[in-house]
Design a protein around this motif. Structure first.
Motif, PDB file in Angstrom:
ATOM      1  N   ILE A 151      82.486  63.994  52.159  1.00 27.79           N
ATOM      2  CA  ILE A 151      81.463  64.949  51.981  1.00 27.79           C
ATOM      3  C   ILE A 151      82.041  65.970  50.435  1.00 27.79           C
ATOM      4  N   LYS A 152      83.657  66.022  49.918  1.00 23.62           N
ATOM      5  CA  LYS A 152      84.480  66.321  49.237  1.00 23.62           C
ATOM      6  C   LYS A 152      83.661  65.812  47.978  1.00 23.62           C
ATOM      7  N   PHE A 153      83.429  64.566  48.104  1.00 21.65           N
ATOM      8  CA  PHE A 153      83.074  64.101  46.808  1.00 21.65           C
ATOM      9  C   PHE A 153      81.553  64.027  45.869  1.00 21.65           C
ATOM     10  N   PHE A 204      72.837  68.771  49.260  1.00 22.25           N
ATOM     11  CA  PHE A 204      73.550  67.618  49.003  1.00 22.25           C
ATOM     12  C   PHE A 204      73.049  67.561  47.471  1.00 22.25           C
ATOM     13  N   PRO A 205      73.966  67.949  46.695  1.00 27.79           N
ATOM     14  CA  PRO A 205      73.789  68.775  45.152  1.00 27.79           C
ATOM     15  C   PRO A 205      73.139  67.589  44.296  1.00 27.79           C
ATOM     16  N   ILE A 206      72.347  67.569  43.298  1.00 25.51           N
ATOM     17  CA  ILE A 206      71.795  66.232  42.325  1.00 25.51           C
ATOM     18  C   ILE A 206      72.084  66.725  41.537  1.00 25.51           C
ATOM     19  N   HIS A 207      73.623  66.057  40.135  1.00 25.85           N
ATOM     20  CA  HIS A 207      74.384  66.122  39.644  1.00 25.85           C
ATOM     21  C   HIS A 207      73.229  65.401  37.938  1.00 25.85           C
ATOM     22  N   ASP A 208      73.845  65.591  36.864  1.00 27.46           N
ATOM     23  CA  ASP A 208      73.069  64.592  35.764  1.00 27.46           C
ATOM     24  C   ASP A 208      74.089  64.398  35.262  1.00 27.46           C
ATOM     25  N   ILE A 209      73.945  63.434  33.941  1.00 27.78           N
ATOM     26  CA  ILE A 209      74.522  62.245  34.509  1.00 27.78           C
ATOM     27  C   ILE A 209      75.680  62.101  33.812  1.00 27.78           C
ATOM     28  N   ASN A 210      75.853  64.350  33.050  1.00 28.49           N
ATOM     29  CA  ASN A 210      76.978  64.357  32.922  1.00 28.49           C
ATOM     30  C   ASN A 210      78.016  65.120  33.878  1.00 28.49           C
ATOM     31  N   GLN A 248      77.801  60.404  40.321  1.00 26.33           N
ATOM     32  CA  GLN A 248      79.296  59.767  40.991  1.00 26.33           C
ATOM     33  C   GLN A 248      79.810  58.017  40.386  1.00 26.33           C
ATOM     34  N   LEU A 249      78.854  57.211  40.536  1.00 31.56           N
ATOM     35  CA  LEU A 249      79.117  55.830  40.501  1.00 31.56           C
ATOM     36  C   LEU A 249      79.536  55.656  38.924  1.00 31.56           C
ATOM     37  N   LYS A 250      78.535  56.183  37.769  1.00 34.20           N
ATOM     38  CA  LYS A 250      79.438  56.540  36.611  1.00 34.20           C
ATOM     39  C   LYS A 250      80.759  56.906  36.132  1.00 34.20           C
ATOM     40  N   LYS A 251      81.138  57.307  37.023  1.00 27.08           N
ATOM     41  CA  LYS A 251      82.428  58.039  37.206  1.00 27.08           C
ATOM     42  C   LYS A 251      83.564  56.837  37.367  1.00 27.08           C
ATOM     43  N   LYS A 252      83.228  56.274  37.846  1.00 24.36           N
ATOM     44  CA  LYS A 252      83.905  54.459  38.627  1.00 24.36           C
ATOM     45  C   LYS A 252      83.493  53.709  38.085  1.00 24.36           C
ATOM     46  N   PHE A 253      82.726  53.032  37.731  1.00 21.63           N
ATOM     47  CA  PHE A 253      82.226  52.059  37.104  1.00 21.63           C
ATOM     48  C   PHE A 253      81.593  52.481  35.737  1.00 21.63           C
ATOM     49  N   PHE A 254      81.923  51.880  34.831  1.00 22.48           N
ATOM     50  CA  PHE A 254      81.464  51.788  33.476  1.00 22.48           C
ATOM     51  C   PHE A 254      79.971  50.792  33.696  1.00 22.48           C
ATOM     52  N   LYS A 255      80.141  49.546  34.172  1.00 25.73           N
ATOM     53  CA  LYS A 255      79.291  48.759  33.964  1.00 25.73           C
ATOM     54  C   LYS A 255      78.775  48.094  35.181  1.00 25.73           C
ATOM     55  N   PRO A 256      78.210  48.561  36.222  1.00 22.76           N
ATOM     56  CA  PRO A 256      77.979  47.762  37.506  1.00 22.76           C
ATOM     57  C   PRO A 256      77.320  46.775  37.010  1.00 22.76           C
ATOM     58  N   GLU A 257      78.030  45.483  37.715  1.00 24.59           N
ATOM     59  CA  GLU A 257      77.153  43.979  38.103  1.00 24.59           C
ATOM     60  C   GLU A 257      75.322  44.647  38.704  1.00 24.59           C
ATOM     61  N   TYR A 258      75.191  45.152  39.588  1.00 27.52           N
ATOM     62  CA  TYR A 258      74.171  45.674  40.001  1.00 27.52           C
ATOM     63  C   TYR A 258      74.297  47.186  40.182  1.00 27.52           C
ATOM     64  N   ILE A 259      72.569  47.779  40.203  1.00 29.12           N
ATOM     65  CA  ILE A 259      72.465  49.384  41.203  1.00 29.12           C
ATOM     66  C   ILE A 259      72.100  49.155  42.469  1.00 29.12           C
ATOM     67  N   ILE A 272      79.003  53.583  50.530  1.00 33.58           N
ATOM     68  CA  ILE A 272      79.935  54.312  49.655  1.00 33.58           C
ATOM     69  C   ILE A 272      81.100  53.953  50.626  1.00 33.58           C
ATOM     70  N   GLN A 273      80.497  55.184  51.107  1.00 32.27           N
ATOM     71  CA  GLN A 273      81.781  55.450  52.305  1.00 32.27           C
ATOM     72  C   GLN A 273      82.314  54.325  53.030  1.00 32.27           C
ATOM     73  N   ASN A 274      81.554  53.445  52.817  1.00 33.34           N
ATOM     74  CA  ASN A 274      81.522  51.517  53.165  1.00 33.34           C
ATOM     75  C   ASN A 274      82.179  50.293  52.400  1.00 33.34           C
ATOM     76  N   LYS A 275      82.461  50.859  51.469  1.00 35.49           N
ATOM     77  CA  LYS A 275      82.417  49.532  49.982  1.00 35.49           C
ATOM     78  C   LYS A 275      82.123  49.472  49.022  1.00 35.49           C
ATOM     79  N   ILE A 276      80.693  49.981  49.863  1.00 36.53           N
ATOM     80  CA  ILE A 276      78.994  49.007  49.425  1.00 36.53           C
ATOM     81  C   ILE A 276      79.207  50.100  47.961  1.00 36.53           C
ATOM     82  N   ASN A 277      79.691  49.646  46.885  1.00 35.08           N
ATOM     83  CA  ASN A 277      79.354  50.682  45.761  1.00 35.08           C
ATOM     84  C   ASN A 277      78.346  50.645  45.124  1.00 35.08           C
ATOM     85  N   TYR A 278      78.403  51.202  43.620  1.00 35.33           N
ATOM     86  CA  TYR A 278      76.685  50.985  43.055  1.00 35.33           C
ATOM     87  C   TYR A 278      75.406  51.799  43.537  1.00 35.33           C
ATOM     88  N   VAL A 279      75.794  52.511  44.308  1.00 32.01           N
ATOM     89  CA  VAL A 279      74.219  53.253  45.559  1.00 32.01           C
ATOM     90  C   VAL A 279      73.606  54.226  44.683  1.00 32.01           C
TER      91      VAL A 279
END
Length: 578
Positions: A151-153, A204-210, A248-259, A272-279
């Protein structure tokens, strides 16, 4: 293109911007000598061909030939307009664009954008505070399995506000209210009373890449139709270009192997809560070519994972067809087909993270998914069906830019319908090699003036070697006026670099010629560039003398020369003999 932003400001913006830092936030650069290198983001690059020069503040790809300064990079990489790229750089440096007086529209548009960013951010913060105060909304999220950290993230909120409540808390004036009505950020009912369109919904707030909040998605917690709504489009929010969760993805991972691309907001959050990243999610709308371009900038593999119903299967096939023009030897797509009536949210709760990771590992490759769908309903024992298959498949295969992948898929299609051409691949490799040789040969042929201009563009400091322009100003050599104009800019701006210099010519008739010369490989070692430049100046002077000599000789044969012209030709002959 008419200049709508003062030239001095653009120059200052480029001076403030280190192109290495700008590109490095988007693509990982590695130092190589005095330059930086990486695989090119604009084409299928197997070896690092993308070079960035700190000294010139300029990038260049030896493979696809893409090149330019910081503004060009944002235009090409982020798919921005010229004005938008200036706004992005100004935002990075925290400075305001001083639009010229005759560009009222652009100035007002820019100021409106800044107001919108600020207002939407404030509204978002009120939504976030409200989720803690509204017990039903908070319980809804907890019952859906979303924990406090998520909720916070994702800055999830709730709207139970009337517009009067917002207006009072944010001190919104009537003039701004009219603009918000035009943007449909607020609405009016039958009684002309203003209200928040998201009222009664999880936000659900929508953010740009910045990381700027640019819009919202809203989920009803009661039986209000439709279940999901998004913000209306504004001049900072375009649904076809926005991807939920990418920031949120780019905050944690620079170059994910997949999205992994899913349909809904809650799908993203639960995975993401269940540790399935890059979503990420494309805001519940169908995937667009803009989405695909953005995703492929951040990864080499897109995995589509839509709902397991008929609509989800149709969306997967549509996603494949839209993505085909962007597939290369390096960029590819895969698919996860979920069981009937399941979605990522429900399946992760039933199976857990380990089994879902297995689904990702075993995701269906593009070629397998393509032929599985294209062969659906086809009777391979029927010649008519085989003909129909080729008519349907070949136009789709031909959308793929990579010749190697096209050949591979055509070979599979050939085996299916019984047609093979074993020599095609070798023929392609030979033709491509010959084509590259011909292009290289043409590129290496430069005129005397092109060489001189090319060296000056690449090394603006060479302008200090030109002590006098007297012998150049009366020259009849083609291109001399361009050289003199560039020389003037270099002398007026002593510390100018290549990227800044080319910016003076953006939108001019000669910009493409100058850009070509700016990436010309002159094959001259650095220590000898100054001598080569001086030699070229001497050759220009010599050519001017030869042109004058030719004219005087021709005149002498027809009309004869005056005593002064005879003295001139004697002087020219003497100089040319040296």
């Amino acid at each position: 293109m008419s200049v709508k932003i003062p030239r001095y400001f653009i120059n200052d913006l480029l001076f403030r911007t280190n192109i290495i830092d700008l590109i490095n936030t988007r693509i990982k650069l590695k130092k190589n000598g005095k330059n930086y290198q990486t695989n090119c983001p604009f084409h299928n690059d197997k070896t690092p061909s993308f070079t960035v020069s700190y000294e010139k503040q300029f990038y260049y790809c030896f493979g696809c030939k893409k090149h330019g300064n910081a503004i060009d990079f944002l235009i090409n990489y982020e798919n921005l307009t010229f004005i938008e790229s200036i706004e992005e750089l100004a935002s990075i440096h925290g400075i305001t664009i001083p639009f010229q007086d005759n560009t009222i529209y652009e100035k007002n548009n820019y100021l409106k954008k800044q107001k919108l960013y600020s207002l939407i951010d404030q509204i978002s913060k009120l939504y976030q505070k409200n989720i803690q105060l509204n017990n039903n909304a908070y319980k809804y999220l907890i019952n859906r399995g979303i924990n406090k950290n998520m909720i916070k993230f994702f800055q999830i909120g709730f709207s139970s506000f009337t517009w009067e409540n917002f207006s009072e808390k944010l001190n919104i004036k009537k003039e701004l209210e009219k603009e918000l009505l035009n943007y449909k950020i607020i609405s009016t009912n039958k009684n002309q009373k203003k209200y928040d369109p998201f009222q009664g919904r999880i936000i659900f707030p929508i953010h740009d890449i910045n990381g700027k909040t640019i819009g919202f998605g809203g989920r009803s917690i009661r039986n209000i139709f439709p279940k999901y709504i998004n913000s209306s489009e504004t001049n900072i929010f375009y649904k076809s270009k926005q991807i939920y969760g990418l920031y949120q993805l780019k905050k944690k991972f620079f170059k994910p192997e997949y999205i992994l691309v899913v349909e809904g907001y809650i799908d993203v959050i639960m995975l993401i809560q269940n540790k399935i990243n890059y979503v990420v999610s494309s805001l519940g709308t169908s995937i667009t070519k803009e989405h695909i371009k953005i995703l492929f900038r951040h990864t080499d593999t897109i995995i589509y994972c839509y709902d397991g119903d008929d609509a989800g299967k149709t969306a997967s096939w549509r996603a494949l067809k839209i993505t085909l023009p962007y597939i290369s030897d390096k960029k590819t797509i895969k698919f996860i087909i979920l069981p009937e009536n399941e979605d990522p949210d429900t399946i992760i709760k039933k199976e857990g993270a380990k089994k879902f990771q297995l689904r990702i590992k075993n995701s269906i490759k593009m070629s397998e998914f393509f032929f599985k769908n294209i062969l659906n309903g086809v009777d391979l024992s029927s010649n008519n069906d085989k003909f129909y298959l080729s008519i349907r498949a070949l136009p789709l295969i031909n959308l793929i830019p990579s010749e190697i992948i096209r050949i591979y898929l055509r070979q599979i299609l050939g085996r299916i319908i019984g047609i093979l051409d074993d020599n095609q691949f070798e023929k392609f490799l030979y033709e491509k090699e010959q084509k590259n040789k011909n292009i290289q040969y043409k590129q290496n042929k430069r005129t005397l003036m092109q060489k001189l201009i090319g060296l000056l563009i690449q090394n603006p400091n060479l302008s200090n070697l030109v002590v006098s322009k007297k012998n150049l100003e009366n020259s009849k050599i083609k291109g001399i006026s361009i050289f003199l104009n560039i020389l003037k800019i270099c002398k007026t701006h002593p510390n100018i670099n290549t990227g800044q210099l080319l910016e003076f010519y953006r939108g001019s008739k000669i910009i493409n010629i100058l850009k070509t010369l700016s990436i010309w490989d002159h094959m001259i070692i650095e220590e000898k560039i100054e001598n080569m430049f001086l030699d070229l100046l001497k050759n220009i002077h010599k050519k001017n003398l030869e042109i004058r000599q030719k004219y005087l000789i021709s005149k002498e044969r027809i009309h004869g020369l005056t005593i002064y012209e005879k003295q001139e030709i004697w002087s020219i002959n003497k100089k040319l003999k040296k």
